[in-house]
Design a protein around this motif. Structure first.
Motif, PDB file in Angstrom:
ATOM      1  N   PHE A   1      54.988  24.325  38.517  1.00  0.00           N
ATOM      2  CA  PHE A   1      54.049  25.685  38.801  1.00  0.00           C
ATOM      3  C   PHE A   1      53.368  25.309  38.293  1.00  0.00           C
ATOM      4  CE2 PHE A   1      53.385  29.477  37.837  1.00  0.00           C
ATOM      5  CZ  PHE A   1      52.844  30.075  38.815  1.00  0.00           C
ATOM      6  N   ARG A   2      51.975  25.120  38.428  1.00  0.00           N
ATOM      7  CA  ARG A   2      51.065  25.163  37.104  1.00  0.00           C
ATOM      8  C   ARG A   2      50.204  27.090  36.430  1.00  0.00           C
ATOM      9  NH1 ARG A   2      45.224  22.077  37.767  1.00  0.00           N
ATOM     10  NH2 ARG A   2      45.773  20.867  36.373  1.00  0.00           N
ATOM     11  N   TRP A   3      49.925  27.217  35.564  1.00  0.00           N
ATOM     12  CA  TRP A   3      50.399  29.078  34.977  1.00  0.00           C
ATOM     13  C   TRP A   3      49.274  28.467  33.708  1.00  0.00           C
ATOM     14  CZ3 TRP A   3      52.899  30.362  29.856  1.00  0.00           C
ATOM     15  CH2 TRP A   3      52.270  31.724  29.689  1.00  0.00           C
ATOM     16  N   PHE A   4      48.234  29.637  34.385  1.00  0.00           N
ATOM     17  CA  PHE A   4      46.944  29.535  33.601  1.00  0.00           C
ATOM     18  C   PHE A   4      47.679  31.548  32.811  1.00  0.00           C
ATOM     19  CE2 PHE A   4      45.440  26.991  36.520  1.00  0.00           C
ATOM     20  CZ  PHE A   4      44.588  26.316  35.939  1.00  0.00           C
ATOM     21  N   PRO A   5      47.907  31.426  31.526  1.00  0.00           N
ATOM     22  CA  PRO A   5      48.310  32.540  31.555  1.00  0.00           C
ATOM     23  C   PRO A   5      46.847  33.372  30.570  1.00  0.00           C
ATOM     24  CG  PRO A   5      48.183  30.518  29.554  1.00  0.00           C
ATOM     25  CD  PRO A   5      48.221  29.910  30.867  1.00  0.00           C
ATOM     26  N   THR A   6      45.978  32.869  30.015  1.00  0.00           N
ATOM     27  CA  THR A   6      44.822  33.642  30.017  1.00  0.00           C
ATOM     28  C   THR A   6      43.463  33.507  31.364  1.00  0.00           C
ATOM     29  OG1 THR A   6      43.221  31.886  28.681  1.00  0.00           O
ATOM     30  CG2 THR A   6      45.334  33.202  27.655  1.00  0.00           C
ATOM     31  N   GLN A   7      42.391  34.097  31.200  1.00  0.00           N
ATOM     32  CA  GLN A   7      41.008  33.713  31.517  1.00  0.00           C
ATOM     33  C   GLN A   7      40.021  32.689  31.349  1.00  0.00           C
ATOM     34  OE1 GLN A   7      40.509  34.853  34.421  1.00  0.00           O
ATOM     35  NE2 GLN A   7      41.946  36.667  34.526  1.00  0.00           N
ATOM     36  N   SER A   8      40.788  31.623  30.279  1.00  0.00           N
ATOM     37  CA  SER A   8      39.841  30.448  30.406  1.00  0.00           C
ATOM     38  C   SER A   8      40.643  29.306  30.853  1.00  0.00           C
ATOM     39  CB  SER A   8      40.685  29.682  28.703  1.00  0.00           C
ATOM     40  OG  SER A   8      41.903  29.887  28.570  1.00  0.00           O
ATOM     41  N   GLY A   9      40.592  28.074  30.906  1.00  0.00           N
ATOM     42  CA  GLY A   9      41.173  26.534  31.307  1.00  0.00           C
ATOM     43  C   GLY A   9      42.762  26.542  31.190  1.00  0.00           C
ATOM     44  N   PHE A  10      43.270  27.144  30.081  1.00  0.00           N
ATOM     45  CA  PHE A  10      44.244  26.230  29.478  1.00  0.00           C
ATOM     46  C   PHE A  10      45.176  26.749  30.315  1.00  0.00           C
ATOM     47  CE2 PHE A  10      48.004  27.367  26.997  1.00  0.00           C
ATOM     48  CZ  PHE A  10      48.344  26.165  26.300  1.00  0.00           C
TER      49      PHE A  10
END
Length: 220
Positions: A169-178
């Motif tokens: 699972f690829r999780w983006f916790p914020t709107q940035s690319g992290f």
């Protein structure tokens, strides 16, 4: 001889009748050709359409935080082509000693230590075009091994190729690319250069190579 008053009345009625007939004839006749036509209703003004942003290659880098904490190497560079945003291609470099828990759980060769220097090629398919998503993958992992025993000097070496399906699972916790990516893989040996020998001891290459990892990275 008619009276003047009656004569005037008849003349007035005749004039009124003539005027009425002329008005009725004018109203019932077609419009004159030289009369200007009524202009058509103006169409509503539509706002200009905004062109969509052109598709572009997405590039990301990531690393295994657990391996880094153990002093090992893990670095992967990944690409997503604009024509297939759900496809992610990866090339990676790994290296370092396998943790002791791996030997206890998955290595039938007792009393050995194993150190890898490897290269990884992988392809992943995302269930969504963008954002956090599940994915499945398939990769090839080439390993150059060093096998040692604590009580003996020297080392045995060998090479091995694994085919490794994976899911994560690829999780983006914020709107940035992290992003953070927990995933698991199960490598199956497709080829090896043979057993390693050190003194009277023999190391049989792994048949299976299971992996559980947590990667962190950034996508541009």
């Amino acid at each position: 001889m008619p009276r003047p008053t009656a004569l005037c009345r008849r003349r007035s009625l005749a004039v009124i009748g003539a005027i009425t007939t002329a008005i009725a004839s004018t109203l019932s006749s077609p419009a004159r050709a030289d009369m200007p036509a009524k202009p058509p209703a103006a169409e509503p003004v539509r706002p200009p359409e905004v062109a969509p942003s052109p598709a572009r290659w997405r590039v990301s880098t990531e690393t295994d935080v657990v391996r880094l904490a153990l002093g090992s190497l893990s670095l992967h560079v990944m690409f997503r082509p604009p024509a297939a945003p759900r496809l992610r291609l990866s090339i990676g470099r790994v290296g370092g000693a396998l943790p002791s828990v791996f030997h206890r759980l998955f290595d039938a060769n007792k009393g050995w230590e194993a150190r890898e220097q490897g290269a990884v090629l992988q392809g992943f398919y995302h269930l969504r075009n963008e954002g956090s998503t599940l994915f499945v993958g398939l990769g090839a992992r080439f390993e150059a091994w060093e096998w040692r025993r604590p009580e003996l000097a020297g080392k045995a070496t060998g090479q091995q190729l694994f085919v490794m399906p994976s899911v994560g699972f690829r999780w983006f916790p914020t709107q940035s690319g992290f992003f953070v990516t927990p995933w698991v893989g199960f490598g199956v040996s497709a080829w090896n250069s043979g057993a390693g020998k050190l003194g009277e001891h023999t190391y049989e290459p792994l048949r299976f190579f299971p992996i559980a990892a947590v990667h962190v990275g950034y996508e541009l």
